[in-house]
Structure formats: structure tokens, C-alpha cells
Design an enzyme around this catalytic site. Structure first.
Site, PDB file in Angstrom:
ATOM      1  N   LYS A  66       0.858  -1.188   0.000  1.00  0.00           N
ATOM      2  CA  LYS A  66       0.000   0.000   0.000  1.00  0.00           C
ATOM      3  C   LYS A  66       0.894   1.238   0.000  1.00  0.00           C
ATOM      4  O   LYS A  66       1.112   1.881   1.035  1.00  0.00           O
ATOM      5  CB  LYS A  66      -0.924  -0.023   1.217  1.00  0.00           C
ATOM      6  N   GLU A 108      -7.638  -5.182  -9.900  1.00  0.00           N
ATOM      7  CA  GLU A 108      -8.244  -4.516  -8.747  1.00  0.00           C
ATOM      8  C   GLU A 108      -8.777  -3.166  -9.171  1.00  0.00           C
ATOM      9  O   GLU A 108      -8.582  -2.720 -10.300  1.00  0.00           O
ATOM     10  CB  GLU A 108      -7.194  -4.333  -7.652  1.00  0.00           C
TER      11      GLU A 108
END
Length: 274
Positions: free
Chosen positions: A143, A175
Site C-alpha cells: 500500500k 483490482e
């Protein structure tokens, strides 16, 4: 942003938090973050988020001088100090100020408490639209703070009336910009296995249904699905009923998605009581 934050080694007033302008987190976009929610003053699934944050720091060669237990204590202290019964917590670790303005060095650690708004109720009731984009996120399983592409591209999807984007490459999906994706066909659920962030909400959904397949999913399979939904800390489970200008099935949230939404809500309530 709430009044108090953690900055480097202590809790301070959030308005006094600062970062050096030559930190490579700023000039190179090199840093990591994580974000999770509180419910009833309890940080939901905290262990999973801290494990991911620590793992991300190690993988990106960022120096994190706090243990998991120390981070957890800081977070609990901030929740109490900010009276954060319901809200969000954002952790940020930067690349630091290095001699060559490129290589990671000792950076800055910040933890902020925030208000949190979920998508409007009608989006859960009617589903949302995603705009497709040929893209693979860099270091997808971490992330990172590098959101340059989706921030730039967001003007296009907002103009198209979309909630977000769905990434695909070489015929396969991965995603959304801030969410994981699930598809349902003939009551069988599947989620992509490559070029994704291993989301904590995604992990919880996999626990709710042990028969979910984790495998490559083609863009054609996405379009032909009976149901599609996205998962994220800030969305929980959000039905997807349109990709570009194509409806998913009848363009309404499906029964399996609605069932999982209820199951996940019950899981969260149980976690908040622990």
C-alpha cells in the site's frame, strides 16, 4: 483530521505535524500507508493492518523503529485522546531525506485520526459503475503512497459517472484503485490472484466463504458475471452493477452479494466486541 496525531516519536497537536520538503516521500512519492476503522473505540482487525504495514515497510526498505505492540499502544492512546468512537486511522511512513534525494533512509512516521464517510446508501442499494483502465499498479502488493495514476485518471471516471476504476492488462483484471474485486457466476465466487493488494476486507470475505476461488479472471469473465462487488475498508462490500457502459446481468445488486454484505456486517460487530 482530529486534534491529536502521532508524529515520529510522540503525540502532538495535528496542526503542528510537518514533513521536510526534500523527503523522498514528497519529491519521489516514495512511502507507505495504511488505513483502518474504529467501531465503539475498537480498531477493527488491527492485527492484520499492523502486520501488513510492517511487512510493507520491510519490502520497501523503509525504516520502522516501532514494534507491533508499540504501534498498537500508540493507536489505542490516540483513539482515547481524540475520542474516536467511530472513524478512521491513517498510518504513514515516508522515505526520508537522503543524501542523493533518491535512496530510502530514516523517514517520518505519522498516525492520524479522521472522520469517515461511507458511500451514500443508494450506492449500496443500486450498485455503482466502474470505468475500465489498462494499468497495473506498481508494487501492487504494498500500500504505497503513489496514487498518481488514479488521481490523474479520476477526472475521467467522475465525468463518466463512475465510482472508481477497474484495472485490467493483457485481458485480465486485477483490482480497483482502492478496492479488491470479486465476481460471481452460477453462485461461484472468484477473486483475482495477481497484481493486487491483499486487502484486509478481502481477507475477511475469504473467511466468510471458504469456497471462493483465487485465480486469474479475464475481463470477458467480469463482463459476463452474474454479480460483481468491490471490497475496501472505506466501502465494506459495495455492489458493482455496471462496467463502462455495460450492465452486469440485470444491473442490480445480486442475492449473493446482499447475503455477504449482511454476513460481513455481523462479523464487524462481533470484532468490535472483542
Amino acid at each position: 483530521m482530529k486534534q491529536f496525531c502521532f508524529s515520529n516519536d510522540r503525540i502532538i497537536d495535528s496542526k503542528n505535524a510537518s514533513i521536510h520538503p526534500m523527503d523522498i516521500g514528497l519529491i519521489r512519492g516514495y512511502g507507505i500507508f495504511d488505513f483502518f476503522r474504529t467501531s465503539g473505540y475498537t480498531p477493527l482487525f488491527l492485527t492484520d493492518y499492523l502486520d501488513r504495514f510492517i511487512r510493507s515497510a520491510k519490502k520497501t526498505h523503509l525504516h520502522l523503529s516501532f514494534s507491533k505492540e508499540e504501534l498498537a499502544q500508540v493507536i489505542h492512546d490516540l483513539i482515547q485522546k481524540n475520542d474516536l468512537e467511530q472513524g478512521g486511522i491513517r498510518m504513514l511512513l515516508t522515505g526520508g531525506v537522503s543524501d542523493n534525494h533518491f535512496s530510502p533512509t530514516a523517514g517520518s512516521l505519522f498516525i492520524f485520526c479522521e472522520d469517515l464517510d461511507f458511500p451514500a446508501p443508494y450506492k449500496y442499494e443500486n450498485g455503482v459503475k466502474l470505468l475500465s483502465a489498462d494499468h497495473v499498479r506498481a508494487i501492487a502488493d504494498v500500500k504505497t503512497t503513489n496514487y498518481a495514476f488514479p488521481v490523474w485518471h479520476s477526472a475521467d471516471w467522475k465525468k463518466a459517472g463512475a465510482e472508481d476504476v477497474i484495472y485490467h492488462h493483457n485481458g485480465y483484471i486485477s483490482e480497483s484503485s482502492r478496492s479488491n474485486i470479486f465476481v460471481i457466476k452460477d453462485d461461484k465466487i472468484a477473486t483475482p490472484d495477481q497484481n493486487i493488494l491483499h486487502g484486509i476486507t478481502r481477507k475477511r470475505i475469504l473467511e466468510l466463504d471458504r469456497n471462493i476461488e483465487i485465480r486469474p479472471i479475464s475481463f470477458d469473465e467480469l463482463i459476463d458475471a452474474d454479480e460483481v462487488f468491490m471490497t475496501a475498508t472505506t466501502k465494506k462490500i459495495l455492489p458493482v452493477t455496471m462496467i463502462d457502459d455495460l450492465k452486469i446481468k440485470d444491473g442490480k445488486p445480486g442475492p449473493k452479494t446482499i447475503e455477504l454484505m449482511a454476513a460481513f456486517s455481523a462479523m464487524e460487530k462481533k470484532s468490535a466486541l472483542v
